[in-house]
Design an enzyme around this catalytic site. Structure first.
Site: not given
Lengths: 592, 592
Positions: B438-439
């Site tokens: 998620e980054g």
């Protein structure tokens, strides 16, 4: 997986610039040991590490070890690698020639150990542990025992292990229960269980020589009632030939987070009546003998952390150069990720901390050489004091830092880092034991404060701080950060050390509660001290004709990075150590 | 393994003291949602987490997932646990009642998610990902699609996934190549490969709804040419019944460092001609739709880190209370190791950072509730600004910190921590993905600086800093460290933020090179801010009759520990961010 690239240029830079190789070569044992010879040794060791050990690292991690009641089978390829290792004599480089070793200085063995641990930590632990056993026997065993056991251990035909831990006796060695009873003929029968015995059983050597801590009948309780015994896997006849199987067995191996290819054994002594053993040294003085091994083992674990950090850095660097992802600020698309500022930051954090570990490892190794070999007792004592002061610092700081460095290597790989196939997470897993075995970081920190800082009557710390200040002052001639940050950091370390000394008598518990932050502060400042010396050497080198300018300029930049990203944290750590707690709060209250 | 003990008292303390529950209950959707009701919900969720999910955590880690061409079989017990989970409605607590969910506030779902993730992260990711897919469909899909797909997803009969990553498109989503071609009947045919798809295939639900980023023919290159598609595992007839198997298959699962029981799938779309899919939202606007999921997913990953930290802390605390080793300074032998100062330091580092995460998670969740439900637009906007500012901070800082917390849990266990049987190293392995998916932390830090700090025209940061300063000022009325340290730390954060804003235009690369240290500084200060509020609440609470004095006094002590061991690092981090590099060094030189 990325091949291992022996860091020969960095090793040589440290040896030629931070060590006094002329003084080393002037020691009686090390005649002719000049920079060229050291470089050749490193080069050959690097070839062996990269060519033979490194390719086995990941397959052996996947395969692990195979236990059966008959014994332990090690991973594919380990047997041949071990034979090649001992044929080349890499197992005994620093063992004195008089004992059959190569007689090289600790400086050389530090470099070699780094590369072997980088290439294959699980494998390299086996000869490493044998070295410790050799050292303990050499220091404490009778001539008869030495004559019978040392030659095959030095040659590598037999291995050695250290057996301390029992289920109830981990950090507290004094809680050992394993018993040894005189057998009436000068020998002993041992009974008890040892756990976490690295390489306690394997199929690489003809025999295994276990050094075992146990209690004699009627020995005093606690640490003062522990004796050291030599317990061979196969009994050894007077002529050195192998006899019967001894009553010691590996009853299981642990399933661990890392170092899967290193058998971590539960050893049962005397299940069939008693394992035969020889007493080593004096009764009830076993811990002293074991500490001969332990101190070297602690330094070796620090060097393991260095090796894993170097390997993880190389793998991350390689990936960062090859993996293309995203654009840069100049508008280029799909650039190698090494162009992204944060990837560079991570790689630099890894690199500068790894280089600091290497420099410190070699500086300590050189001090060991002087402490052991220098003709003048006062010079020996001064170097020994430095080694003793720095052993817990180096072990604790390098292993803790290797957790960060190997974690950053995973991070640089992004999602691929979490996939075991890539191989980078192995370093993260393998590194995790470093802060635990051979004394946890807290044990190192307690040793640093309790046995080193508080009892430092000879002023070894003050001498070291003076050296550090001098480096900071030399650096300050150029308008860069490192000199300033190092000066501030040394001041912070000094203040913290002084306050801990003053407070220990009245507030020992509070002091020990900040012992680990103090150790980390010490390690980071010591790393900065070595970076200062490297930067000064690089500046001097750049003045010379024919210098490798890129290599030396990179040292200047890396030193600045260490100042701005690592040394910036030193004053805060010192604040934690100097803590002034709220007077209205009683910390003896139950918090948990 | 230590049973999971739901942290109900700590959750309740934060909810009652740091949140404005009256204001929450005054929102139209949350009538009657008072402290008592929230506590009851937490208690029931905690029972489910502890009783059903937690016991499966370690066995499922050992078992992993089973792939075959026919699909993925999940670990033993997951199917029954999943059925019980959806029967109780734990999968949709925060889904609006209008969609068939429980309609509870984000505050409740934050607490529940924490406990579920603590109990069994690998399992809880499955309903968690479904929630994100529901949210994206609710925000972007047509009414017809919603009507057909949302009800079974909300009930949990079907799951949802997010399919972004491809081998060449990780952090750079714009590099996606997966293609979608109109099939002439209003649908699309997708072809391409997706990797790292969590729960991309499983045997828990009747159907799986994949949200897939792909390119339409003739779409612009890069991020502006990506569209979002809904691709079901089984085609869905108009009446909602299941039709044919779609042309999407899980072709392998990854062998990972952690979350072994969560299938991480390589998904092949269209190997037999094309996977049928519906366009969700507008063509070429897929990233916007995906970011609806992504922002919630980022907060959820932060809460995962909180959950794992809490679980690791509990296990370490339990071990430290039971394990006896060594003596204390008072001369007692063989004491529980929790009496050793450094073990207490480690436990406190774990605890205070975990509590800081929890407080921040709930404060952000409350802001989400106000941002979504408050009747006044300007109030909604202010809270939304806070949520957007804090999302990258919370995700990055909590996940990075969870690496330390779970590592300390291993360390408290000593050698037993390195043995997988103990179960504590699982948390260390499971946590490692948090800073990546998620980054990555760098992606969060770039988002924080590029999209939040630099474009903060509404002054959300200034408002937040003012709040923080006010807390520090309130604290300063008592002579304790937290007020002073927090005041200094807020000043450091403010100065760092100001300088980054000023320098970005001329030195973007240098600013991005310190973006992660800045994010960590921000997180630590935000944690200190919440500790300040907790300490103020505890002080006030101690004035009241019938207060739980031990509980509240422990908060005062823990707050001081946060000040002395965490906030002490803030000025140094700010120094790194503010770095003044040596003017004679050119950082564009090749360092690698």
């Amino acid at each position: 997986m990325t091949p291992f690239n022996p860091p020969l240029a960095d090793l040589r830079f440290v040896m030629e610039n931070l060590l006094d190789l002329d003084a080393l070569a002037s020691l009686p044992s090390f005649e002719g040991m000049d920079a060229g010879l050291l470089a050749t040794v490193c080069e050959e060791a690097g070839k062996f590490a990269a060519g033979v050990l490194a390719p086995l690292n990941q397959p052996a991690d996947i395969e692990g070890v195979h236990w059966s009641p008959a014994g332990v089978r090690t991973a594919k390829g380990f047997d041949l690698a071990y034979q090649r290792c001992i044929e080349a004599g890499w197992n005994n480089v620093a063992v004195p020639a008089a004992l059959g070793g190569q007689g090289l200085p600790c400086v050389a063995s530090s470099a070699i150990t780094e590369m072997f641990m980088a290439a294959n930590k699980a494998f390299s632990m086996c000869p490493g542990l044998t070295l410790g056993a050799i050292e303990a026997l050499e220091a404490c065993a009778s001539e008869a025992l030495k004559a019978r056991y040392l030659p095959p251990m030095v040659s590598g035909r037999w291995s050695g292990t250290m057996n301390l831990t029992e289920p109830q006796a981990g950090s507290d060695v004094g809680a050992i229960r394993c018993r040894a009873t005189p057998d009436g003929s000068g020998g002993y029968r041992l009974q008890g269980q040892k756990i976490f015995i690295s390489w306690g059983e394997q199929d690489l050597t003809e025999n295994i020589v276990h050094l075992v801590l146990a209690r004699l009948p009627d020995s005093p309780p606690g640490a003062k009632g522990i004796s050291l015994f030599l317990v061979p896997k196969f009994l050894v006849n007077e002529d050195g030939s192998l006899g019967e199987r001894n009553d010691v067995r590996c009853v299981s191996v642990e399933h661990k987070l890392g170092i899967h290819a290193s058998p971590t054994c539960v050893m049962a002594y005397g299940d069939e009546g008693g394992a035969f053993g020889h007493l080593v040294g004096q009764p009830n003085r076993g811990l002293e003998a074991m500490f001969v091994m332990m101190n070297q083992a602690r330094l070796t674990v620090g060097i393991e952390a260095l090796g894993l950090s170097e390997r993880a850095y190389q793998q991350a660097l390689d990936y960062a150069r090859q993996r293309q992802q995203g654009g840069d600020l100049a508008g280029n698309r799909n650039v190698p990720i090494i162009r992204h500022p944060d990837v560079r930051r991570m790689l630099l954090r890894m690199r500068v901390q790894t280089e600091a570990m290497r420099a410190l490892a070699l500086v300590i190794a050189q001090a060991q050489d002087f402490a052991q070999q220098h003709p003048q007792p006062e010079v020996r004592a001064a170097h020994l004091g430095f080694v003793e002061l720095m052993t817990p610092v180096f072990k604790g700081w390098a292993t803790e830092t290797s957790l960060e460095v190997t974690s950053l290597a995973v991070q640089v790989h992004g999602g691929m880092g979490f996939v075991e196939e890539t191989g980078v997470s192995q370093h993260y897993r393998d590194a995790r034991i470093g802060t635990i075995y051979e004394g946890t970081t807290a044990i190192q920190a307690n040793d640093l404060i309790g046995r080193k800082i508080l009892r430092d009557s000879a002023g070894h710390l003050d001498g070291l701080l003076a050296d550090m200040r001098a480096v900071a002052a030399d650096l300050a001639e150029h308008p860069c950060s490192l000199g300033l940050r190092l000066g501030t950091a040394v001041q912070a370390l000094e203040q913290a050390a002084r306050q801990l000394r003053e407070r220990f008598a009245t507030e020992p518990e509070q002091v020990l509660a900040v012992a680990v932050p103090f150790l980390m502060l010490f390690g980071q400042v010591a790393g900065g001290w070595q970076w200062g010396r490297m930067v000064l050497a690089a500046r001097a080198g750049l003045e010379r004709a024919g210098a490798d300018r890129d290599f030396l300029r990179a040292k200047l930049l890396a030193g600045e990075f260490y100042a701005e990203h690592i040394l910036t944290g030193a004053p805060g750590l010192a604040q934690t150590v100097l803590l002034q707690r709220c007077p209205s709060l009683d910390w003896s209250e139950t918090l948990f």
